[in-house]
Design a protein around this motif. Structure first.
Motif, PDB file in Angstrom:
ATOM      1  N   ILE A 136       0.864  -1.176   0.000  1.00 29.72           N
ATOM      2  CA  ILE A 136       0.000   0.000   0.000  1.00 29.72           C
ATOM      3  C   ILE A 136       0.898   1.222   0.000  1.00 29.72           C
ATOM      4  N   THR A 137       0.648   2.127  -0.916  1.00 36.40           N
ATOM      5  CA  THR A 137       1.506   3.299  -1.038  1.00 36.40           C
ATOM      6  C   THR A 137       1.053   4.402  -0.084  1.00 36.40           C
ATOM      7  N   SER A 138       1.833   5.465  -0.040  1.00 33.73           N
ATOM      8  CA  SER A 138       1.504   6.592   0.833  1.00 33.73           C
ATOM      9  C   SER A 138       0.197   7.259   0.406  1.00 33.73           C
ATOM     10  N   THR A 139      -0.163   7.112  -0.857  1.00 28.57           N
ATOM     11  CA  THR A 139      -1.420   7.694  -1.343  1.00 28.57           C
ATOM     12  C   THR A 139      -2.594   6.729  -1.229  1.00 28.57           C
ATOM     13  N   GLY A 140      -2.314   5.517  -0.755  1.00 24.03           N
ATOM     14  CA  GLY A 140      -3.383   4.546  -0.560  1.00 24.03           C
ATOM     15  C   GLY A 140      -3.583   3.573  -1.700  1.00 24.03           C
ATOM     16  N   SER A 141      -2.768   3.655  -2.728  1.00 23.28           N
ATOM     17  CA  SER A 141      -2.864   2.682  -3.816  1.00 23.28           C
ATOM     18  C   SER A 141      -2.402   1.318  -3.329  1.00 23.28           C
ATOM     19  N   ILE A 142      -3.112   0.296  -3.760  1.00 22.21           N
ATOM     20  CA  ILE A 142      -2.834  -1.063  -3.279  1.00 22.21           C
ATOM     21  C   ILE A 142      -2.561  -1.983  -4.467  1.00 22.21           C
ATOM     22  N   ASN A 143      -1.621  -2.877  -4.253  1.00 26.48           N
ATOM     23  CA  ASN A 143      -1.290  -3.865  -5.278  1.00 26.48           C
ATOM     24  C   ASN A 143      -1.150  -5.225  -4.610  1.00 26.48           C
ATOM     25  N   TYR A 144      -1.669  -6.265  -5.273  1.00 24.36           N
ATOM     26  CA  TYR A 144      -1.576  -7.630  -4.766  1.00 24.36           C
ATOM     27  C   TYR A 144      -0.905  -8.542  -5.777  1.00 24.36           C
ATOM     28  N   ALA A 145      -0.218  -9.543  -5.262  1.00 15.70           N
ATOM     29  CA  ALA A 145       0.251 -10.611  -6.132  1.00 15.70           C
ATOM     30  C   ALA A 145      -0.961 -11.367  -6.653  1.00 15.70           C
ATOM     31  N   ASP A 146      -0.872 -11.865  -7.883  1.00 12.41           N
ATOM     32  CA  ASP A 146      -1.996 -12.584  -8.483  1.00 12.41           C
ATOM     33  C   ASP A 146      -2.429 -13.774  -7.627  1.00 12.41           C
ATOM     34  N   SER A 147      -1.471 -14.400  -6.969  1.00 11.00           N
ATOM     35  CA  SER A 147      -1.753 -15.613  -6.198  1.00 11.00           C
ATOM     36  C   SER A 147      -2.615 -15.356  -4.965  1.00 11.00           C
ATOM     37  N   VAL A 148      -2.713 -14.091  -4.534  1.00  5.96           N
ATOM     38  CA  VAL A 148      -3.478 -13.796  -3.313  1.00  5.96           C
ATOM     39  C   VAL A 148      -4.667 -12.883  -3.567  1.00  5.96           C
ATOM     40  N   LYS A 149      -4.831 -12.417  -4.788  1.00  8.65           N
ATOM     41  CA  LYS A 149      -5.947 -11.516  -5.104  1.00  8.65           C
ATOM     42  C   LYS A 149      -7.277 -12.163  -4.756  1.00  8.65           C
ATOM     43  N   GLY A 150      -8.130 -11.397  -4.080  1.00  3.87           N
ATOM     44  CA  GLY A 150      -9.432 -11.900  -3.685  1.00  3.87           C
ATOM     45  C   GLY A 150      -9.423 -12.661  -2.371  1.00  3.87           C
ATOM     46  N   ARG A 151      -8.239 -12.957  -1.846  1.00  2.00           N
ATOM     47  CA  ARG A 151      -8.143 -13.706  -0.575  1.00  2.00           C
ATOM     48  C   ARG A 151      -7.476 -12.890   0.524  1.00  2.00           C
ATOM     49  N   PHE A 152      -6.524 -12.052   0.153  1.00  3.75           N
ATOM     50  CA  PHE A 152      -5.774 -11.259   1.141  1.00  3.75           C
ATOM     51  C   PHE A 152      -6.162  -9.788   1.021  1.00  3.75           C
ATOM     52  N   THR A 153      -6.104  -9.097   2.160  1.00  3.41           N
ATOM     53  CA  THR A 153      -6.400  -7.667   2.186  1.00  3.41           C
ATOM     54  C   THR A 153      -5.365  -6.949   3.033  1.00  3.41           C
ATOM     55  N   ILE A 154      -4.717  -5.970   2.437  1.00  7.00           N
ATOM     56  CA  ILE A 154      -3.758  -5.153   3.176  1.00  7.00           C
ATOM     57  C   ILE A 154      -4.461  -3.872   3.620  1.00  7.00           C
ATOM     58  N   SER A 155      -4.132  -3.426   4.831  1.00  5.75           N
ATOM     59  CA  SER A 155      -4.723  -2.195   5.336  1.00  5.75           C
ATOM     60  C   SER A 155      -3.726  -1.488   6.244  1.00  5.75           C
ATOM     61  N   ARG A 156      -4.039  -0.239   6.525  1.00  6.19           N
ATOM     62  CA  ARG A 156      -3.127   0.589   7.316  1.00  6.19           C
ATOM     63  C   ARG A 156      -3.941   1.385   8.331  1.00  6.19           C
ATOM     64  N   ASP A 157      -3.477   1.390   9.574  1.00  7.29           N
ATOM     65  CA  ASP A 157      -4.093   2.187  10.635  1.00  7.29           C
ATOM     66  C   ASP A 157      -3.091   3.268  11.012  1.00  7.29           C
ATOM     67  N   ASN A 158      -3.320   4.462  10.518  1.00  6.91           N
ATOM     68  CA  ASN A 158      -2.358   5.539  10.758  1.00  6.91           C
ATOM     69  C   ASN A 158      -2.270   5.916  12.234  1.00  6.91           C
ATOM     70  N   ALA A 159      -3.373   5.848  12.942  1.00  2.00           N
ATOM     71  CA  ALA A 159      -3.370   6.203  14.357  1.00  2.00           C
ATOM     72  C   ALA A 159      -2.508   5.239  15.185  1.00  2.00           C
ATOM     73  N   LYS A 160      -2.494   3.980  14.769  1.00  5.01           N
ATOM     74  CA  LYS A 160      -1.683   2.979  15.477  1.00  5.01           C
ATOM     75  C   LYS A 160      -0.333   2.773  14.810  1.00  5.01           C
ATOM     76  N   ASN A 161      -0.113   3.459  13.697  1.00  7.23           N
ATOM     77  CA  ASN A 161       1.153   3.311  12.950  1.00  7.23           C
ATOM     78  C   ASN A 161       1.438   1.840  12.629  1.00  7.23           C
ATOM     79  N   THR A 162       0.407   1.165  12.196  1.00  8.42           N
ATOM     80  CA  THR A 162       0.466  -0.288  12.000  1.00  8.42           C
ATOM     81  C   THR A 162      -0.150  -0.656  10.649  1.00  8.42           C
TER      82      THR A 162
END
Length: 115
Positions: free
Chosen positions: A51-77
């Motif tokens: 996930i980029t600083s602007t929020g753009s997300i990219n997945y490997a083809d092997s995990v698309k539809g199964r994995f989700t990346i997210s970011r919590d700025n308040a928790k810096n996680t």
């Protein structure tokens, strides 16, 4: 001092779910491209998602539809939610932060998918 600390790995049955976390200190995750990479025994490390600083997300083809990346700025996680896990998802999962020529890695967390 920059630290990326992964947690949440473990043993899960095929079809199950797991969420791994990457808690950052010394950097602000919202300013970096944050990624999850994995490395299985005998294989090269590969990108899973980022996930980029602007929020753009990219997945490997092997995990698309199964994995989700997210970011919590308040928790810096950054998180990786993994659903419908398969045995081939078994690997050490690493968090990475990069920005321009700066590059940081965590120590990794093991995910094992097995019945």
């Amino acid at each position: 001092q920059v630290q990326l600390v992964e947690s949440g790995g473990g043993l899960v049955q095929p079809g199950g779910s797991l969420r791994v976390s990457c808690a950052a200190s010394g950097i602000t995750v919202s300013l970096y491209r944050m990624g999850w990479h994995r490395q299985a025994p005998g294989k090269q490390r590969e990108l899973v998602a980022h996930i980029t600083s602007t929020g753009s997300i990219n997945y490997a083809d092997s995990v698309k539809g199964r994995f989700t990346i997210s970011r919590d700025n308040a928790k810096n996680t950054v998180y990786l939610q993994m659903d419908s896990l398969k045995p081939e998802d078994t690997a050490a999962y690493y968090c990475r932060a990069d920005r321009y020529l700066v590059d940081y890695w965590g120590q990794g967390t093991q995910v094992t998918v097995s019945s």
